[in-house]
Design a protein around this motif. Sequence first.
Motif, mmCIF file in Angstrom:
data_model
loop_
_atom_site.group_PDB
_atom_site.id
_atom_site.type_symbol
_atom_site.label_atom_id
_atom_site.label_comp_id
_atom_site.label_asym_id
_atom_site.label_seq_id
_atom_site.Cartn_x
_atom_site.Cartn_y
_atom_site.Cartn_z
ATOM 1 N N GLU A 34 0.935 -1.202 0.076
ATOM 2 C CA GLU A 34 -0.062 0.011 0.258
ATOM 3 C C GLU A 34 0.840 1.268 0.071
ATOM 4 N N VAL A 35 0.781 2.176 -0.857
ATOM 5 C CA VAL A 35 1.680 3.157 -1.228
ATOM 6 C C VAL A 35 1.027 4.512 -1.097
ATOM 7 N N THR A 36 1.342 5.369 -0.219
ATOM 8 C CA THR A 36 0.785 6.626 -0.051
ATOM 9 C C THR A 36 1.797 7.685 -0.144
ATOM 10 N N PRO A 37 1.685 8.515 -1.393
ATOM 11 C CA PRO A 37 2.319 9.621 -1.700
ATOM 12 C C PRO A 37 2.316 10.817 -0.980
ATOM 13 N N PHE A 38 3.271 11.532 -0.613
ATOM 14 C CA PHE A 38 3.346 12.644 -0.009
ATOM 15 C C PHE A 38 4.270 13.729 -1.071
ATOM 16 N N PHE A 39 3.625 15.248 -1.374
ATOM 17 C CA PHE A 39 4.122 15.882 -2.480
ATOM 18 C C PHE A 39 4.674 16.983 -1.856
ATOM 19 N N ASP A 40 5.989 17.450 -1.814
ATOM 20 C CA ASP A 40 6.435 18.753 -1.379
ATOM 21 C C ASP A 40 6.507 19.707 -2.496
ATOM 22 N N ASN A 41 5.766 20.609 -2.716
ATOM 23 C CA ASN A 41 5.511 21.499 -3.979
ATOM 24 C C ASN A 41 6.894 22.529 -4.050
ATOM 25 N N ASP A 42 7.454 22.648 -2.922
ATOM 26 C CA ASP A 42 8.599 23.694 -3.146
ATOM 27 C C ASP A 42 9.726 23.149 -3.656
ATOM 28 N N SER A 43 9.927 21.779 -3.375
ATOM 29 C CA SER A 43 11.224 20.987 -4.154
ATOM 30 C C SER A 43 10.822 20.160 -5.106
ATOM 31 N N ASN A 44 9.297 20.112 -5.530
ATOM 32 C CA ASN A 44 8.739 19.219 -6.316
ATOM 33 C C ASN A 44 9.072 17.558 -6.136
ATOM 34 N N THR A 45 9.125 17.092 -4.948
ATOM 35 C CA THR A 45 9.486 16.053 -4.406
ATOM 36 C C THR A 45 8.419 15.102 -4.040
ATOM 37 N N PHE A 46 8.319 13.717 -4.606
ATOM 38 C CA PHE A 46 7.429 12.993 -3.946
ATOM 39 C C PHE A 46 8.209 12.190 -2.832
ATOM 40 N N SER A 47 7.478 11.943 -1.715
ATOM 41 C CA SER A 47 7.906 10.980 -0.581
ATOM 42 C C SER A 47 6.766 9.873 -0.422
ATOM 43 N N TYR A 48 7.158 8.951 -0.166
ATOM 44 C CA TYR A 48 6.313 7.769 0.060
ATOM 45 C C TYR A 48 6.350 6.977 1.413
ATOM 46 N N ILE A 49 4.917 6.687 1.963
ATOM 47 C CA ILE A 49 4.951 5.468 2.751
ATOM 48 C C ILE A 49 4.567 4.286 2.182
ATOM 49 N N VAL A 50 5.157 3.361 2.546
ATOM 50 C CA VAL A 50 5.187 2.162 1.746
ATOM 51 C C VAL A 50 4.868 0.899 2.908
ATOM 52 N N LYS A 51 3.497 0.405 2.831
ATOM 53 C CA LYS A 51 3.141 -0.209 3.952
ATOM 54 C C LYS A 51 2.879 -1.735 3.640
ATOM 55 N N ASP A 52 3.271 -2.761 4.346
ATOM 56 C CA ASP A 52 2.897 -4.321 4.059
ATOM 57 C C ASP A 52 1.131 -4.233 4.268
ATOM 58 N N PRO A 53 0.694 -5.199 3.359
ATOM 59 C CA PRO A 53 -0.790 -5.024 3.437
ATOM 60 C C PRO A 53 -1.044 -6.022 4.369
ATOM 61 N N THR A 54 -0.335 -6.820 5.151
ATOM 62 C CA THR A 54 -0.709 -7.866 5.884
ATOM 63 C C THR A 54 -0.097 -7.573 7.334
ATOM 64 N N SER A 55 0.410 -6.167 7.749
ATOM 65 C CA SER A 55 0.716 -6.034 8.843
ATOM 66 C C SER A 55 0.864 -4.523 9.105
ATOM 67 N N ASN A 56 1.120 -3.831 10.357
ATOM 68 C CA ASN A 56 1.285 -2.455 10.258
ATOM 69 C C ASN A 56 2.740 -1.737 10.041
ATOM 70 N N ALA A 57 3.511 -2.980 9.459
ATOM 71 C CA ALA A 57 5.005 -2.425 9.199
ATOM 72 C C ALA A 57 4.974 -1.628 8.021
ATOM 73 N N CYS A 58 6.089 -0.664 7.819
ATOM 74 C CA CYS A 58 5.917 0.355 6.591
ATOM 75 C C CYS A 58 7.373 0.836 6.738
ATOM 76 N N ALA A 59 7.614 1.583 5.439
ATOM 77 C CA ALA A 59 8.958 2.406 5.206
ATOM 78 C C ALA A 59 8.751 3.369 4.481
ATOM 79 N N ILE A 60 9.575 4.443 4.692
ATOM 80 C CA ILE A 60 9.328 5.567 3.945
ATOM 81 C C ILE A 60 10.724 5.979 3.001
ATOM 82 N N VAL A 61 10.050 6.402 1.689
ATOM 83 C CA VAL A 61 11.042 6.715 0.542
ATOM 84 C C VAL A 61 11.185 8.118 0.377
#
Length: 296
Positions: A10-37
């Motif tokens: 499950e991928v949730t994007p966050f957009f920073d308009n000032d630097s034109n950058t996407f950050s992402y929260i990447v979640k395991d669909p079977t647990s509450n574990a995630c990463a940030i990119v």
Amino acid sequence: MSSHSLLSPEVTPFFDNDSNTFSYIVKDPTSNACAIVDSVLDFNYAAGEVQCDSADKIIAYIQEKSLSLKYLLETHVHADHLSAAPYIQSCLGGKIAISQHIVEIQETFGKTFNEGTEFERDGSQFDKLLTDGDKYNIGALEGQAIYTPGHTPACMTYIIGDAAFVGDTLFMPDGGTARADFPGGDARELYRSIKKVLSLPTDTRLFICHDYQPNGRELQFMTTVGDQINANIHVGQGINEDEFVTMRQARDATLSMPRLILPALQVNMRAGHFPPAEDNEVTYLKVPVAGLKTTK
């Protein structure tokens, strides 16, 4: 093998308009574990002020969903924004990870900014240094790091389940590809790295770091390997390596340096930490008047 046989994060994007950058929260669909990119720290260069609004939105989302942060993944040493990884880590935990080739970046820009011997050039500022093919887990999700240099010498693509986070290597098909003219960049390497990404299953979801909205279209952040093969204006439809290199070098010669490149490099090569404060307890960032030429 189709990517359909893999778990779909499950991928949730966050957009920073000032630097034109996407950050992402990447979640395991079977647990509450995630990463940030590729997290973003807000930095007002003219005022020398740091704010954490972009990072706080990500932190709030993770806390609201009761997620457990495992990794803060950096696709490369960014030149257009400062990483918020240490700030987020101080709030949520997790390990900050980047390519093992960060040591090349540290060596190059340690000279550029005349850093003293106290600046370690061994990648020790990061919690995990990844080599090509390294695997890691985010809950039940299996991730793999694929070395994709060219834009910089330390670029990694992070494959997580049926998704891949490509950093600046590729843009949306109508945006083409990353520049390759920063110190250590190489257009020929970039082409070969892109071909490595495009050898993934055609339905692999690709999440990009920037979208410059060509021709004023709406903002987009996800494409697929198949879309890129068919339609990427720089590498799709059979464009060969020599054609790409000629195009990329000519195009790069017309581009100006990113607005935040000087502070970004000094901070990001330290895993998002600022240089040590001086004896007046104030932290400073340097501006080399000679530009980004490496010192021999």
